[in-house]
Structures are given as structure tokens and as C-alpha cells.
Design an enzyme around this catalytic site. Sequence first.
Site, PDB file in Angstrom:
ATOM      1  N   GLY A 253     -22.948  61.685  -1.212  1.00  0.00           N
ATOM      2  CA  GLY A 253     -23.330  62.855  -1.995  1.00  0.00           C
ATOM      3  C   GLY A 253     -22.180  63.824  -2.180  1.00  0.00           C
ATOM      4  CB  ALA A 254     -18.990  63.988  -0.868  1.00  0.00           C
ATOM      5  CG  HIS A 255     -15.561  63.057  -2.255  1.00  0.00           C
ATOM      6  ND1 HIS A 255     -15.277  61.944  -1.498  1.00  0.00           N
ATOM      7  CD2 HIS A 255     -15.487  64.122  -1.402  1.00  0.00           C
ATOM      8  CE1 HIS A 255     -15.017  62.302  -0.249  1.00  0.00           C
ATOM      9  NE2 HIS A 255     -15.148  63.636  -0.172  1.00  0.00           N
TER      10      HIS A 255
ATOM     11  CE1 TYR B  14     -16.603  58.742  -7.571  1.00  0.00           C
ATOM     12  CE2 TYR B  14     -16.497  59.601  -5.335  1.00  0.00           C
ATOM     13  CZ  TYR B  14     -15.904  58.947  -6.402  1.00  0.00           C
ATOM     14  OH  TYR B  14     -14.605  58.509  -6.299  1.00  0.00           O
TER      15      TYR B  14
END
Length: 368
Positions: free
Chosen positions: A170-172, A174
Site C-alpha cells: 500500500g506504499a510508493h 502504487y
Amino acid sequence: MSTNALFAPFALKSLQLKNRIVMAPMTRSFSPNGVPGADVAAYYRRRAEGQVGLILSEGTVVERPASSNDPNIPHFYGEAALAGWQHVIDEVHAAGGKMGPQLWHMGVMAEHRSGWKPSENFEGPSGLIKPGQATGKAMTENDITDTIAAFARAAADTKRLGFDCLELHGAHGYLIDQFFWAGLNERTDAYGGDNLTQRSRLAVELVKEVRRAVGEDFVISLRLSQWKQQDYTAKLAHTPQEMEAWLQPLAEAGVDIFHCSQRRFWEPEFESEGSDLNFAGWVKKLTGKTTITVGSVGLSGEFLAGFAGEASEPQGIEELLRRLDRNEFDLVAVGRQLIVDPNWVEKIEQGRADEMVGFSREALRTLV
């Protein structure tokens, strides 16, 4: 400083770890047509033999037509890919290791440098790849429902194959993170909204479905970041109050571990609060949940520059140990050091600092 805290065992629900060191998920692109082969299994087995406490796989995509922008990134669906992952976890377990896959949907992405394209257009909350720049399609509610179901199927397969836990990416910048971020989520339906809590609806529903698929005793980690690959200076939560409002519903939905990605783990998350707590420290304080810290552990320079070509040299971990000793976070994820050296953990435990190796981009070309 003593490394005792780093090598203390850790237990959470059904997950039992020999130490606090986690192999961070790192894209390697060595799975042709999405199928991890014997070389990938051997790569992960070597980290288990090297005494990594918990291995988190590279991102492996769920069953959506445009969940990936790279033909060599592994899938976590389909008979051939799942057979490949079965071999991976069997090899890791044979070496005494513990492992979870990182389940992933990229969202709206740039095309791969090879020119390869998925069968359908990239999808995201509003079709945006950057604020104000639309290159993909906005997901319908049916698309969202199907995506949540795809994550739940992958989660069920994770448990069926015998993995020890799982992580949701759920990061970066995406897909899940694209829904969090106001810069890419301009929706006016129930999956958008003016505040971060409202924009977290997709993630909350997804976590609940994954929890239903794996049961209460199976550990679910969620990787989060404030920064985005599209904007390194982005922040979702500007205050502890905003962060708590964002993360508490996710904790209640079923997240056991928050994997808190920073570019540099030692940087304070909220300087205005007069505290040196990092991202993982604040998340643990606000939610009471287990947290993983990550970000340039054991190396000079930060990882984005490293992947861009900047060489990095080994560095001491005294600051990491200081923070771990005061229980700022529970687990420590290590990235580039474990790409270049499967025995990094043993070298730390045995004080073999003179044997540490640096990182250069060339290391990405092979599975050591």
C-alpha cells in the site's frame, strides 16, 4: 552497541521469528511470464540459510489484466506461477526460514522500457499517473470489487501454499496508495473524498476481505509510505492526528503489522512535535500495532539513489540499535544489503564488519 535486541525472538499470532530482521520486498524481475523459477527459489533459500528472520518476497501481482507493467515480475495467480511459489516456500522452509509474499497491484504506471504492455489499459482511482496527468483509466465500482476479490484469492492461496504471513503493498504510489493520495484520487463517489480517512475506504474493504480469506490467526502486514515515486516530498498525514485517523480504521479492519517505508529510517516524521520518532515509531505509538522500520539500513546513501546508480558503502547500525532498544519499533527491514549479501545477518551477529560489502546498481543484474 549490543545487538541483542536485534536478535531477540519475536512472536505475533501464528508467526514465530528467530530474530527481528526482515528482508524487505525488492523487485528483481527474474520471473519470465510471471512465473518464479528455480533460480528465484534458490535466491530466497540463501537468505533463509543466512538467518534472515522473515523474508518478504518481491512484489507479486494479483489477478487483474493491468496489475503489472513488467512481463518478468512474478504473478500470484495461475497454475504455473503458484507452482513456482510453492517451490519457493518449500525451499525457504527446508532451510529453516519464514516467508510471506507481498501482494501487489501497481495501478496507473508508465509503460515498461521494453515496450511491453498489459492486455488492458492501466487502472487507478482517477486514471492519473501524476497529479493532473491522466494516462490510464478510472476504475469503476465493479473494477474495485473485482480487485478486492483478486487480493482475497491471492491471500487464500498464500495460506494454502504454506506461507507464514502476507504483506499488502500500500506504499510508493502504487494502486492502494493512489487511492490514499489526494493528488491521484479525484473521485467523487464513496472511494474518494476530501480527507485521508475517506480515501482509505478501498484499503479498509480490501483488508477486511483478506482477513476473511485467511482467518484471525494469520498475520497481515500492510506496507505504507508518505513519499511517492511520483513525488518524494508528498505527505499523506501532516500531523499525528491525521495519521491516527488514517491508520486506526486499517488496524481495526485487520492489519497486524504496519511496514513503514522511509527513505532514511533515522529521520523524524513530525519535527514540529519536538520528537525524533520516525514513521514506524509514530505508527506504533498511535495504533499500538507491531511496526517494521526500513530505509537505508546499514548503507550510506538512500535506496532510490542506489537503484538510480549511486554506489553505497557499508555503514554502522548504532542508531538503529539505539531506537530498537527503546522499543520505537519492533522489526527492521533490510533491502540492498540483502540483495548483495545473503549472509549479512550472520555478519552483523558475529561482528564481522570488515566483511560487509557495498551496493551498486550492477547487483540488480543477477540473483546472488
